[in-house]
Design a protein around this motif. Structure first.
Motif, PDB file in Angstrom:
ATOM      1  N   MET A 145      11.011  11.199  -4.984  1.00  0.00           N
ATOM      2  CA  MET A 145      10.039  10.890  -3.939  1.00  0.00           C
ATOM      3  C   MET A 145       9.019  12.026  -3.802  1.00  0.00           C
ATOM      4  O   MET A 145       7.809  11.789  -3.738  1.00  0.00           O
ATOM      5  N   GLU A 146       9.514  13.255  -3.777  1.00  0.00           N
ATOM      6  CA  GLU A 146       8.633  14.407  -3.604  1.00  0.00           C
ATOM      7  C   GLU A 146       7.694  14.583  -4.787  1.00  0.00           C
ATOM      8  O   GLU A 146       6.518  14.892  -4.614  1.00  0.00           O
ATOM      9  N   HIS A 147       8.199  14.366  -5.984  1.00  0.00           N
ATOM     10  CA  HIS A 147       7.378  14.524  -7.183  1.00  0.00           C
ATOM     11  C   HIS A 147       6.199  13.558  -7.164  1.00  0.00           C
ATOM     12  O   HIS A 147       5.066  13.926  -7.476  1.00  0.00           O
ATOM     13  N   ASN A 148       6.463  12.319  -6.789  1.00  0.00           N
ATOM     14  CA  ASN A 148       5.376  11.339  -6.690  1.00  0.00           C
ATOM     15  C   ASN A 148       4.377  11.746  -5.609  1.00  0.00           C
ATOM     16  O   ASN A 148       3.171  11.648  -5.801  1.00  0.00           O
ATOM     17  N   GLY A 149       4.877  12.228  -4.478  1.00  0.00           N
ATOM     18  CA  GLY A 149       3.992  12.660  -3.394  1.00  0.00           C
ATOM     19  C   GLY A 149       3.164  13.878  -3.776  1.00  0.00           C
ATOM     20  O   GLY A 149       1.985  13.975  -3.434  1.00  0.00           O
ATOM     21  N   GLU A 150       3.781  14.813  -4.487  1.00  0.00           N
ATOM     22  CA  GLU A 150       3.074  16.018  -4.943  1.00  0.00           C
ATOM     23  C   GLU A 150       1.877  15.639  -5.817  1.00  0.00           C
ATOM     24  O   GLU A 150       0.768  16.143  -5.636  1.00  0.00           O
ATOM     25  N   HIS A 151       2.105  14.736  -6.752  1.00  0.00           N
ATOM     26  CA  HIS A 151       1.027  14.371  -7.667  1.00  0.00           C
ATOM     27  C   HIS A 151       0.032  13.405  -7.039  1.00  0.00           C
ATOM     28  O   HIS A 151      -1.121  13.352  -7.470  1.00  0.00           O
ATOM     29  N   LYS A 152       0.442  12.704  -6.000  1.00  0.00           N
ATOM     30  CA  LYS A 152      -0.531  11.920  -5.237  1.00  0.00           C
ATOM     31  C   LYS A 152      -1.557  12.880  -4.622  1.00  0.00           C
ATOM     32  O   LYS A 152      -2.768  12.645  -4.703  1.00  0.00           O
ATOM     33  N   GLY A 153      -1.071  13.980  -4.065  1.00  0.00           N
ATOM     34  CA  GLY A 153      -1.983  14.986  -3.500  1.00  0.00           C
ATOM     35  C   GLY A 153      -2.899  15.583  -4.553  1.00  0.00           C
ATOM     36  O   GLY A 153      -4.102  15.776  -4.313  1.00  0.00           O
ATOM     37  N   GLN A 154      -2.345  15.883  -5.716  1.00  0.00           N
ATOM     38  CA  GLN A 154      -3.154  16.408  -6.818  1.00  0.00           C
ATOM     39  C   GLN A 154      -4.256  15.421  -7.179  1.00  0.00           C
ATOM     40  O   GLN A 154      -5.427  15.795  -7.335  1.00  0.00           O
ATOM     41  N   LEU A 155      -3.883  14.148  -7.281  1.00  0.00           N
ATOM     42  CA  LEU A 155      -4.854  13.128  -7.681  1.00  0.00           C
ATOM     43  C   LEU A 155      -5.885  12.854  -6.587  1.00  0.00           C
ATOM     44  O   LEU A 155      -7.027  12.504  -6.896  1.00  0.00           O
ATOM     45  N   ILE A 156      -5.517  13.043  -5.337  1.00  0.00           N
ATOM     46  CA  ILE A 156      -6.501  12.927  -4.252  1.00  0.00           C
ATOM     47  C   ILE A 156      -7.558  14.017  -4.419  1.00  0.00           C
ATOM     48  O   ILE A 156      -8.756  13.761  -4.305  1.00  0.00           O
ATOM     49  N   ALA A 157      -7.102  15.241  -4.710  1.00  0.00           N
ATOM     50  CA  ALA A 157      -8.052  16.343  -4.919  1.00  0.00           C
ATOM     51  C   ALA A 157      -8.938  16.063  -6.134  1.00  0.00           C
ATOM     52  O   ALA A 157     -10.160  16.282  -6.088  1.00  0.00           O
ATOM     53  N   TYR A 158      -8.360  15.574  -7.212  1.00  0.00           N
ATOM     54  CA  TYR A 158      -9.131  15.215  -8.398  1.00  0.00           C
ATOM     55  C   TYR A 158     -10.167  14.146  -8.043  1.00  0.00           C
ATOM     56  O   TYR A 158     -11.323  14.216  -8.473  1.00  0.00           O
ATOM     57  N   ALA A 159      -9.726  13.161  -7.289  1.00  0.00           N
ATOM     58  CA  ALA A 159     -10.620  12.062  -6.926  1.00  0.00           C
ATOM     59  C   ALA A 159     -11.790  12.580  -6.105  1.00  0.00           C
ATOM     60  O   ALA A 159     -12.962  12.299  -6.416  1.00  0.00           O
ATOM     61  N   ARG A 160     -11.506  13.324  -5.062  1.00  0.00           N
ATOM     62  CA  ARG A 160     -12.569  13.827  -4.173  1.00  0.00           C
ATOM     63  C   ARG A 160     -13.551  14.706  -4.950  1.00  0.00           C
ATOM     64  O   ARG A 160     -14.765  14.635  -4.730  1.00  0.00           O
ATOM     65  N   THR A 161     -13.028  15.511  -5.868  1.00  0.00           N
ATOM     66  CA  THR A 161     -13.884  16.376  -6.674  1.00  0.00           C
ATOM     67  C   THR A 161     -14.844  15.560  -7.534  1.00  0.00           C
ATOM     68  O   THR A 161     -15.957  15.996  -7.819  1.00  0.00           O
ATOM     69  N   ASN A 162     -14.412  14.369  -7.919  1.00  0.00           N
ATOM     70  CA  ASN A 162     -15.216  13.507  -8.789  1.00  0.00           C
ATOM     71  C   ASN A 162     -15.949  12.410  -8.040  1.00  0.00           C
ATOM     72  O   ASN A 162     -16.454  11.466  -8.665  1.00  0.00           O
ATOM     73  N   GLY A 163     -16.013  12.519  -6.712  1.00  0.00           N
ATOM     74  CA  GLY A 163     -16.734  11.529  -5.927  1.00  0.00           C
ATOM     75  C   GLY A 163     -16.002  10.193  -5.798  1.00  0.00           C
ATOM     76  O   GLY A 163     -16.617   9.184  -5.431  1.00  0.00           O
ATOM     77  N   VAL A 164     -14.714  10.175  -6.112  1.00  0.00           N
ATOM     78  CA  VAL A 164     -13.918   8.956  -5.972  1.00  0.00           C
ATOM     79  C   VAL A 164     -13.208   9.004  -4.616  1.00  0.00           C
ATOM     80  O   VAL A 164     -12.482   9.961  -4.338  1.00  0.00           O
ATOM     81  N   VAL A 165     -13.467   8.007  -3.800  1.00  0.00           N
ATOM     82  CA  VAL A 165     -12.854   7.966  -2.471  1.00  0.00           C
ATOM     83  C   VAL A 165     -11.524   7.207  -2.576  1.00  0.00           C
ATOM     84  O   VAL A 165     -11.477   6.093  -3.080  1.00  0.00           O
TER      85      VAL A 165
END
Length: 170
Positions: A145-165
């Motif tokens: 559960m934590e591993h999936n949540g950790e990478h969800k946060g990573q991907l949110i940061a990636y998304a925001r950096t690339n203009g993906v909401v």
């Protein structure tokens, strides 16, 4: 009086049954939400951003998604659930293309969700060597559960950096 006794017996039986696998079902519910959001992010990224990485040596969008898939299989295997025969865990990182990456991630998500509730209540405290840590099976379920949540946060940061909401925050 017999009716009251029967009703009481049925109520106690139902309540006891509801408590079985409470931990596994709770983890499964939280994980299902995390996985859905990771898939939504994966779908929101344009395909040309799947090779984007914040800096040299750091996982790209596609690599991060495949890492989550690999983690699902790895952690579940340590809990006693062998990956499906048609999944080559050692070569997940070679999958390319947005559609193929999302398909691989969805398959790993389904696999891990299917197996969480197969971990029996009485075995939750059994020790497991995950290679990077020793924990009990409950710790392994929480790690998934934590591993999936950790990478969800990573991907949110990636998304925001690339203009993906992130789709759920629109």
């Amino acid at each position: 009086m017999k009716k009251l006794l029967v009703i009481t017996f049925l109520f106690v039986g139902c309540f006891s049954y509801a408590q079985e696998e409470l931990t596994q079902n709770t983890i499964k519910a939280v994980l299902t939400g995390n996985q859905a959001q990771v898939i939504q992010l994966a779908e929101a990224f344009p395909e040309d951003k799947y090779d984007w990485r914040p800096a040299e040596g750091i996982s790209s969008v596609g690599e991060a998604l495949l890492h989550v898939a690999g983690g699902n299989y790895f952690l579940a295997s340590k809990l006693g659930f062998a990956p499906p025969e048609d999944v080559d865990v050692m070569n997940l990182g070679k999958i390319t293309g947005k559609e193929n990456i999302i398909a691989a991630l969805k398959k790993s998500n389904d696999f891990v969700l299917e197996n969480i509730t197969k971990v029996e209540d009485g075995s939750l405290n059994e020790e497991v060597d995950f290679g990077f840590m020793k924990s009990n099976k409950l710790g392994g379920l929480l790690a998934i559960m934590e591993h999936n949540g950790e990478h969800k946060g990573q991907l949110i940061a990636y998304a925001r950096t690339n203009g993906v909401v992130p789709p759920w925050s629109k």
